[in-house]
Design a protein around this motif. Structure first.
Motif, PDB file in Angstrom:
ATOM      1  N   ALA A   1       1.208  -1.070   0.081  1.00 49.93           N
ATOM      2  CA  ALA A   1      -0.579  -0.266   0.099  1.00 49.93           C
ATOM      3  C   ALA A   1       0.506   1.462   0.262  1.00 49.93           C
ATOM      4  CB  ALA A   1      -1.122   0.115   0.941  1.00 49.93           C
ATOM      5  N   VAL A   2      -0.076   3.276  -0.237  1.00 47.94           N
ATOM      6  CA  VAL A   2       0.925   3.666  -0.591  1.00 47.94           C
ATOM      7  C   VAL A   2       1.226   4.421   0.401  1.00 47.94           C
ATOM      8  CG1 VAL A   2       1.422   3.556  -3.026  1.00 47.94           C
ATOM      9  CG2 VAL A   2      -0.793   4.878  -2.090  1.00 47.94           C
ATOM     10  N   ALA A   3       1.871   5.481   0.351  1.00 47.79           N
ATOM     11  CA  ALA A   3       1.686   6.276   1.931  1.00 47.79           C
ATOM     12  C   ALA A   3       2.203   7.917   1.646  1.00 47.79           C
ATOM     13  CB  ALA A   3       2.262   5.975   3.186  1.00 47.79           C
ATOM     14  N   ASN A   4       1.775   8.806   2.175  1.00 44.93           N
ATOM     15  CA  ASN A   4       2.196  10.139   1.876  1.00 44.93           C
ATOM     16  C   ASN A   4       1.840   9.962   0.420  1.00 44.93           C
ATOM     17  OD1 ASN A   4       2.706  12.419   3.337  1.00 44.93           O
ATOM     18  ND2 ASN A   4       5.607  11.946   2.437  1.00 44.93           N
ATOM     19  N   PHE A   5       0.856  10.123  -0.140  1.00 44.98           N
ATOM     20  CA  PHE A   5       0.631   9.419  -1.465  1.00 44.98           C
ATOM     21  C   PHE A   5      -0.594  10.246  -2.302  1.00 44.98           C
ATOM     22  CE2 PHE A   5       0.004   7.220  -5.410  1.00 44.98           C
ATOM     23  CZ  PHE A   5       0.832   7.178  -5.834  1.00 44.98           C
ATOM     24  N   PRO A   6       0.097  10.658  -3.197  1.00 44.07           N
ATOM     25  CA  PRO A   6       1.067  11.109  -4.098  1.00 44.07           C
ATOM     26  C   PRO A   6       1.583  12.984  -3.661  1.00 44.07           C
ATOM     27  CG  PRO A   6      -0.618  12.018  -5.483  1.00 44.07           C
ATOM     28  CD  PRO A   6      -0.771  11.247  -3.730  1.00 44.07           C
TER      29      PRO A   6
ATOM     30  N   VAL B   1       6.451   5.004   1.195  1.00 43.96           N
ATOM     31  CA  VAL B   1       5.968   6.353   0.329  1.00 43.96           C
ATOM     32  C   VAL B   1       6.369   6.957   0.327  1.00 43.96           C
ATOM     33  CG1 VAL B   1       7.998   5.879   2.706  1.00 43.96           C
ATOM     34  CG2 VAL B   1       6.150   7.212   3.054  1.00 43.96           C
ATOM     35  N   VAL B   2       6.378   8.130  -0.176  1.00 41.83           N
ATOM     36  CA  VAL B   2       6.636   9.187  -0.781  1.00 41.83           C
ATOM     37  C   VAL B   2       7.815   9.801   0.091  1.00 41.83           C
ATOM     38  CG1 VAL B   2       6.226  11.024  -2.882  1.00 41.83           C
ATOM     39  CG2 VAL B   2       4.522   8.668  -2.327  1.00 41.83           C
TER      40      VAL B   2
ATOM     41  N   ILE C   1       9.641   6.352  -2.453  1.00 41.29           N
ATOM     42  CA  ILE C   1       9.577   6.942  -3.472  1.00 41.29           C
ATOM     43  C   ILE C   1      10.006   8.083  -3.560  1.00 41.29           C
ATOM     44  CG2 ILE C   1       7.749   7.315  -5.196  1.00 41.29           C
ATOM     45  CD1 ILE C   1       5.989   5.753  -4.096  1.00 41.29           C
ATOM     46  N   LEU C   2      11.323   8.539  -3.844  1.00 38.11           N
ATOM     47  CA  LEU C   2      12.463   9.674  -4.516  1.00 38.11           C
ATOM     48  C   LEU C   2      11.074  10.438  -5.335  1.00 38.11           C
ATOM     49  CD1 LEU C   2      15.761   8.236  -4.292  1.00 38.11           C
ATOM     50  CD2 LEU C   2      14.418   9.591  -1.781  1.00 38.11           C
ATOM     51  N   GLU C   3      10.593  10.466  -6.612  1.00 35.65           N
ATOM     52  CA  GLU C   3      10.156  11.074  -7.173  1.00 35.65           C
ATOM     53  C   GLU C   3      10.860  12.298  -7.915  1.00 35.65           C
ATOM     54  OE1 GLU C   3       7.696  10.509  -9.435  1.00 35.65           O
ATOM     55  OE2 GLU C   3       5.820  11.943  -8.010  1.00 35.65           O
ATOM     56  N   THR C   4      12.448  10.556  -7.929  1.00 36.72           N
ATOM     57  CA  THR C   4      13.620  11.676  -9.447  1.00 36.72           C
ATOM     58  C   THR C   4      12.801  12.788 -10.345  1.00 36.72           C
ATOM     59  OG1 THR C   4      13.320   9.694 -10.909  1.00 36.72           O
ATOM     60  CG2 THR C   4      14.451   9.676  -8.352  1.00 36.72           C
ATOM     61  N   GLY C   5      11.681  12.466 -11.106  1.00 29.23           N
ATOM     62  CA  GLY C   5      11.558  13.525 -12.545  1.00 29.23           C
ATOM     63  C   GLY C   5      11.109  14.422 -12.029  1.00 29.23           C
TER      64      GLY C   5
ATOM     65  N   GLY D   1       4.855   7.916 -10.346  1.00 23.91           N
ATOM     66  CA  GLY D   1       3.704   7.958 -11.640  1.00 23.91           C
ATOM     67  C   GLY D   1       3.040   8.672 -11.548  1.00 23.91           C
ATOM     68  N   LYS D   2       2.574   9.967 -10.841  1.00 19.32           N
ATOM     69  CA  LYS D   2       1.803  10.961 -10.868  1.00 19.32           C
ATOM     70  C   LYS D   2       2.115  12.656 -11.144  1.00 19.32           C
ATOM     71  CE  LYS D   2      -1.568   8.014  -9.035  1.00 19.32           C
ATOM     72  NZ  LYS D   2      -2.639   7.757  -9.929  1.00 19.32           N
ATOM     73  N   VAL D   3       4.015  12.314 -11.843  1.00 21.20           N
ATOM     74  CA  VAL D   3       4.256  13.537 -12.040  1.00 21.20           C
ATOM     75  C   VAL D   3       4.346  13.515 -13.569  1.00 21.20           C
ATOM     76  CG1 VAL D   3       5.186  13.881  -9.831  1.00 21.20           C
ATOM     77  CG2 VAL D   3       6.541  12.814 -11.289  1.00 21.20           C
ATOM     78  N   PRO D   4       4.915  14.290 -14.334  1.00 18.98           N
ATOM     79  CA  PRO D   4       5.578  14.649 -15.862  1.00 18.98           C
ATOM     80  C   PRO D   4       6.676  13.203 -16.183  1.00 18.98           C
ATOM     81  CG  PRO D   4       4.408  16.822 -15.261  1.00 18.98           C
ATOM     82  CD  PRO D   4       4.593  16.188 -13.587  1.00 18.98           C
ATOM     83  N   VAL D   5       7.111  13.562 -15.355  1.00 21.21           N
ATOM     84  CA  VAL D   5       8.387  12.906 -15.408  1.00 21.21           C
ATOM     85  C   VAL D   5       8.503  11.827 -14.766  1.00 21.21           C
ATOM     86  CG1 VAL D   5      10.964  12.631 -15.892  1.00 21.21           C
ATOM     87  CG2 VAL D   5       9.628  14.094 -16.446  1.00 21.21           C
ATOM     88  N   GLY D   6       8.808  10.643 -15.357  1.00 24.18           N
ATOM     89  CA  GLY D   6       8.348   9.374 -14.011  1.00 24.18           C
ATOM     90  C   GLY D   6      10.155   8.882 -14.270  1.00 24.18           C
TER      91      GLY D   6
END
Length: 267
Positions: free
Chosen positions: A82-87, A113-114, A148-152, A180-185
């Protein structure tokens, strides 16, 4: 900065294509994901059925569906995430920890977790370790914790490296590219940076590519990087994952001798 050796490796990886053998190798590494926010109970049931049919690593869903999914996967090797602190990747560490604890109480084996993205962008890399430590404490030592580091958004290789190292030092189990919720994944460049950190850690920390991983050929490129940087013999669901919704269909097609569609869409 991406050094020349890594640049050369990325160039070679960009040419990788999927074979039936590679597709069969990738299927058990998939975290079959549904995070559209508009899922129905019937769709979650179908997701779990597909996961069991093909033997993927895990099902990754919103916490609200955990009570439904848990009995459907009970007794199988498919794990429940499951996800947490998402997105959004808030800097509210207490909220993230509470969400993780609630997910585990509802049956999650794994929590994705984000990281606090905006705080990292403002230079507060230390908050990554604080988040990981708090969520680890809340979720318990038996829960697989993926950050999840949101590298984009982080973009800069040095910034990604610093955040990844902070997470490793705090005891994370996996480094993951994107919601997967931002323009650059996911990108191969960011993946290579993160895999270098996993390599530094002696592969006690795994890597998960997510965000735009849609085709078997996409998977081939990331596995090419993994084989080169981590070692093919060390890659398994314990160390390497793909987070995706549409990837599995393409992998199954290629595993059966078909061509990669190159047109799938989704997480």
């Amino acid at each position: 900065m991406i050094d020349k050796n890594t640049s050369d490796l990325l160039a070679k990886a960009s040419l990788a294509t999927a074979s039936p053998a590679l597709a069969k190798r990738a299927i058990p590494l998939v975290d079959l994901t549904s995070l559209s926010g508009s899922e129905t109970e019937a769709e979650i049931a179908a997701l779990c059925t597909r996961a069991l049919e093909h033997g993927v690593a895990a099902v990754c869903i919103y916490p609200a569906f955990l009570p439904q999914a848990r009995p459907l996967l009970q007794g199988s090797a498919v794990r429940l995430a499951a996800v947490a602190n998402f997105p959004d990747g808030s800097d509210d560490i207490a909220r993230a920890a509470d969400e993780a604890a609630a997910a585990v109480a509802d049956g999650a084996d794994e929590v994705d977790v984000v990281a606090p993205v905006q705080a990292i962008m403002e230079g507060d890399v230390g908050i990554v370790g604080e988040l990981v430590e708090a969520v680890r404490l809340a979720a318990g030592p038996q829960t697989t914790l993926k950050l999840i580091l949101e590298t984009g958004i982080l973009a800069d290789p040095d910034r990604i490296t610093a955040a990844a190292r902070a997470a490793v030092m705090a005891g994370v189990d996996f480094l993951k590219t994107s919601t997967g919720k931002v323009p650059v994944g996911a990108t191969p460049e960011a993946a290579a940076v993160m895999m270098r950190v996993c390599e530094e850690a002696g592969l006690r920390v795994g890597f998960k590519a997510s965000g735009g991983i849609r085709t078997a050929d996409d998977a081939a490129r990331y596995l090419h990087l993994g084989d080169a940087l981590l070692g093919a013999e060390r890659i398994s669901a314990r160390t390497f994952r793909f987070g995706a919704s549409s990837l599995l269909d393409d992998l199954v097609r290629v595993a059966a001798g078909g061509a990669s569609s190159g047109t799938a869409s989704g997480y």
